[in-house]
Design an enzyme around this catalytic site. Structure first.
Site, PDB file in Angstrom:
ATOM      1  N   ILE A  53       6.816   7.032  -0.724  1.00 14.15           N
ATOM      2  CA  ILE A  53       6.916   8.479  -0.920  1.00 14.15           C
ATOM      3  C   ILE A  53       5.621   9.213  -0.593  1.00 14.15           C
ATOM      4  CG2 ILE A  53       8.733   8.340  -2.652  1.00 14.15           C
ATOM      5  CD1 ILE A  53       6.649   8.564  -4.820  1.00 14.15           C
ATOM      6  N   GLY A  54       4.548   8.486  -0.223  1.00 14.13           N
ATOM      7  CA  GLY A  54       3.314   9.163   0.110  1.00 14.13           C
ATOM      8  C   GLY A  54       2.190   8.179   0.327  1.00 14.13           C
TER       9      GLY A  54
ATOM     10  N   GLY B 253      -2.515   8.011   1.082  1.00 15.03           N
ATOM     11  CA  GLY B 253      -3.773   8.644   1.434  1.00 15.03           C
ATOM     12  C   GLY B 253      -4.687   7.645   2.088  1.00 15.03           C
TER      13      GLY B 253
ATOM     14  N   MET C  55      -6.972   5.825   0.739  1.00 14.61           N
ATOM     15  CA  MET C  55      -7.285   4.639  -0.052  1.00 14.61           C
ATOM     16  C   MET C  55      -6.058   3.870  -0.503  1.00 14.61           C
ATOM     17  SD  MET C  55     -10.336   6.018  -2.472  1.00 14.61           S
ATOM     18  CE  MET C  55      -9.286   7.310  -3.104  1.00 14.61           C
TER      19      MET C  55
ATOM     20  N   VAL D 262       1.651   5.173  -1.864  1.00 14.43           N
ATOM     21  CA  VAL D 262       2.426   5.441  -3.080  1.00 14.43           C
ATOM     22  C   VAL D 262       3.897   5.155  -2.801  1.00 14.43           C
ATOM     23  CG1 VAL D 262       3.008   7.135  -4.840  1.00 14.43           C
ATOM     24  CG2 VAL D 262       0.775   7.224  -3.737  1.00 14.43           C
TER      25      VAL D 262
ATOM     26  N   LYS E 168       1.108   3.186  -7.110  1.00 18.88           N
ATOM     27  CA  LYS E 168       0.045   3.395  -6.123  1.00 18.88           C
ATOM     28  C   LYS E 168      -0.594   2.044  -5.839  1.00 18.88           C
ATOM     29  CE  LYS E 168      -2.383   7.033  -5.854  1.00 18.88           C
ATOM     30  NZ  LYS E 168      -3.262   8.189  -6.103  1.00 18.88           N
TER      31      LYS E 168
ATOM     32  N   ASP F 259     -11.155  15.938  -6.931  1.00 19.63           N
ATOM     33  CA  ASP F 259     -10.323  16.069  -5.725  1.00 19.63           C
ATOM     34  C   ASP F 259      -9.129  16.985  -5.994  1.00 19.63           C
ATOM     35  OD1 ASP F 259      -9.692  15.699  -3.083  1.00 19.63           O
ATOM     36  OD2 ASP F 259      -8.662  13.785  -3.374  1.00 19.63           O
TER      37      ASP F 259
END
Length: 708
Positions: free
Chosen positions: A16-17, A19, A21, A24, A39, A133
């Site tokens: 679903i996502g 980044g 690092m 997810v 994650k 962040d």
């Protein structure tokens, strides 16, 4: 990774996502039967021990946060080389998607979102956690409109060796604070600066600083001013722009002192008395990072010093001999120059001797106070009493006060962290213990009278999953959809992660079809209604004149026959008080004879008058002529009629108008005659075939032969 069962508990469903690092995934928690977000650390970082250690520590710190606007951390684990964090799954969209789809947002919606973000930051800062962040990608908006801040503490896990590899810093450069861009230590006010940019973007649909590269954007954060929000979107209230201008000051001392202060300002900025407040101003030049015109420095420092004679005052140089170019009375200038090295050498030598003596003295003194060292026992997962006992047995002390924190997954009274782990310290040193208070318990409220939807939303906000909330619909006098009973009862304590709730919810009063009492007597109607549990109040009974008999029910209100009605509902009856004053009564006297005299006949009579049409008067069997008295009622401009049926056949109709009766028409009998009985036949002798009877009854002899 899809379909893999991580840690023997989390079944990976879909990605679903992701980044720089981590990636997810949406997953299913088999043990607790719920959806979670997992994650997973990217593979290129799994061998960085320092990164992994900080990654876990920061995940634990974020897990200590318990707030409705913070994504909850459920678990941290490792399977082979896969490091993962399990967190709350939020069904909805992130704020960046919402901004891209329909920015600029209305001020009310943008401020509502910012308030919830600021509330989450206030809670995190109170627990000494800086997000670092804050950006729309890390703000989740659930389907119920609740804002959730995610990725707490992950920015801290970035090391100097990975900061440029992961791209997490450069990827968020549009939301950097000036101090973050400079690479110095960031604090709470850095998060508030980033929140100001997020609010700016929600209200204008654009970012305050754009550039061709991340470096150019970072420099703009340090040096340039941004286009004010109301210049981009004039519909932004001045009070809301003031919040943004203060949050985005380059000088941290001019921003809000805390998230709590900014939260209070956000909560009141849309109040009517503040919408047109003056624009906030700052002391000119107070923002030390702003771009300024500085005087140019021409030439080098050396040239400048040379031109000023080295005194910095601009005096003209004076030509004079120094000690080195003057002759003394002895003329021994050269020997003096040769002895110039002696003094520095002696100074250095003496200094070294002094340092050596100080070092020797310090070592000697410290040896007098030399104390034995011991290994610090590992007491994590032990009870507080056991931990204290283990530390005291080796000569260590527990630093007071002990820190007690609520931990959902750690039993009450268990040590979950300690200072100086795997270290060797001197006897008598202090060790800090962190002890679990168990899961955070909430108090059960009294939900009676509240809507079931409202109750479910409040429980979900506390962390109770919807699967552990059940309801039973029951008949009740309370409004439909409201809670009538609850389990557990109000006042009890419960663990939001485990507690189950059961509610009885009103589906309104029990209903049944309304009965029809129109045409019944008042007494019978009231008895029938009360037998059904309905209420008839004497003061509400309406009486009015009508052509129905006195005491007859004319209407029922407000429920018509067969309409749904509940016990306790009130019914209003309209009762006839008798004939109106202008009504006239008249009696028809109708004499009816049997159809055939001496034989029985059935007589049926109907009438039409002010009371209705074709009303049955009655039936009767007669053997002789009888008179029937039929009473009718007339109202103005009407006519009364009586119809007589004999032996099932229509016999006759009699009528009187209102005017005739009022004029005094008599009541002479109306008759319906019958028929006389047939005469009896006398005995008849068989005539001779030759005899004939004439019209007078005389017989004659017929001499004519009959035809053959």
């Amino acid at each position: 990774m899809i379909g893999h069962e991580l840690g023997g508990r989390y079944e990976i469903i879909t990605r679903i996502g992701g980044g720089g690092m981590a990636l997810v995934y949406k997953a299913h928690d088999i043990l607790l039967n719920r959806k979670v977000a997992v994650k997973i650390l990217r593979q290129q970082f799994v061998h960085d021990e320092e990164f992994i250690r900080r990654f876990r520590r920061e995940a634990q710190s974020a897990g200590a946060l318990s707030h409705p606007n913070v994504v909850s951390i459920y678990d941290v684990g490792q399977e082979d080389e896969t490091h993962y964090i399990v967190m709350e799954y939020v069904e909805g969209h992130n704020l960046n998607e919402i901004i891209q789809e329909r920015a600029p947002l209305q001020p009310e919606e943008a401020v509502r979102i910012a308030i919830q973000i600021c509330d989450a930051l206030e809670h995190a800062h109170h627990n000494q956690i800086i997000h670092r962040d804050i950006k729309p990608h890390n703000i989740l908006i659930g389907k119920n409109g609740r804002v959730k801040v995610t990725d707490f503490g992950i920015a801290r896990a970035v090391t100097s060796s990975t900061i440029t590899q992961t791209g997490s810093v450069l990827g968020s450069v549009h939301y950097f604070s000036p101090e973050h861009a400079k690479g110095i230590s960031t604090g709470e006010k850095s998060d508030l600066y980033s929140l100001g940019i997020v609010l700016y973007q929600m209200l204008t649909g654009k970012l305050p600083f754009l550039g061709e590269s991340p470096i150019s954007v970072a420099l703009k954060h340090l040096q340039e001013t941004f286009e004010e929000p109301r210049v981009v979107n004039p519909y932004i209230p001045q009070s809301v722009e003031n919040v943004i201008l203060r949050a985005m000051r380059k000088n941290p001392s001019e921003r809000y002192n805390s998230a709590d202060e900014m939260l209070r300002d956000l909560e009141t900025c849309l109040q009517p008395e503040r919408l047109k407040e003056p624009k906030i101003t700052f002391v000119s030049g107070s923002d030390f990072e702003e771009t300024r015109v500085m005087p140019a420095i021409r030439g080098s420092i050396i040239d400048t010093l040379a031109s000023t004679g080295g005194n910095g005052r601009g005096d003209k140089a004076v030509s004079t001999d120094t000690e080195e170019n003057r002759w003394d009375s002895t003329g021994l200038v050269e020997s003096k120059r040769r002895r110039r090295w002696v003094k520095p050498v002696i100074t250095v030598f003496v200094t070294l001797i002094v340092i050596a003596l100080v070092f020797w003295g310090a070592r000697t003194v410290l040896s007098w106070f030399d104390i034995d060292e011991v290994d610090v026992p590992y007491v994590i997962s032990k009870t507080e009493a056991e931990a204290r006992q283990n530390l005291e047995q080796v000569g260590l002390k527990v630093e007071e006060p002990t820190v007690y924190m609520e931990k959902a997954d750690i039993p009450e009274g268990t040590v979950y962290e300690q200072s100086k782990v795997n270290q060797r310290v001197k006897v008598g040193s202090f060790i800090k213990l962190y002890v679990s208070k168990g899961p955070k318990l909430e108090g059960v409220e009294d939900y009676s009278g509240k809507t079931y939807t409202e109750v479910v939303d409040s429980l979900i906000a506390l962390g109770v999953s919807e699967e552990r909330i059940s309801k039973e619909d029951v008949f009740s006098d309370q409004a439909t959809g409201t809670v009538t009973e609850q389990t557990p009862a109000a006042g009890q304590q419960f663990d939001p992660k485990k507690a189950t709730f059961a509610f009885k919810v009103s589906k309104g009063k029990e209903t049944f079809p309304m009965i029809d009492v129109v045409g019944k007597s008042e007494k019978d109607a009231i008895a029938a209604l009360e037998a059904k549990g309905l209420v008839v109040k004497a003061k509400d009974i309406v009486r009015e004149g009508s052509y129905k008999e006195e005491g007859t029910v004319l209407t029922q209100y407000p429920f018509e026959p067969d309409a749904p009605v509940s016990k306790g509902d009130e019914i209003t009856l309209t009762i006839s008080s008798g004939y109106p004053e202008d009504a006239l009564e008249y009696t028809f006297n109708i004499t009816v004879s049997p159809a055939i005299a001496g034989q029985p006949s059935e007589v049926r009579i109907t009438y039409t008058d002010a009371r209705g049409e074709n009303i049955e008067w009655g039936k009767k069997t007669i053997n002789d002529t009888e008179t029937f008295n039929v009473k009718v009622v007339l109202d103005p401009n009407t006519e009364a009629m009586v119809s007589v049926f004999r032996d099932g056949q229509f016999a006759d109709t009699f009528a009187r108008t209102y005017e005739e009766v009022k004029a005094g028409a008599d009541s002479t009998p109306d008759t319906i005659p019958g028929m006389a009985p047939p005469p009896e036949d006398p005995p008849v002798d068989q005539p001779d075939q030759n005899e004939e009877t004439d019209i007078n009854g005389n017989q004659s002899t017929n001499t004519t032969d009959q035809p053959q």
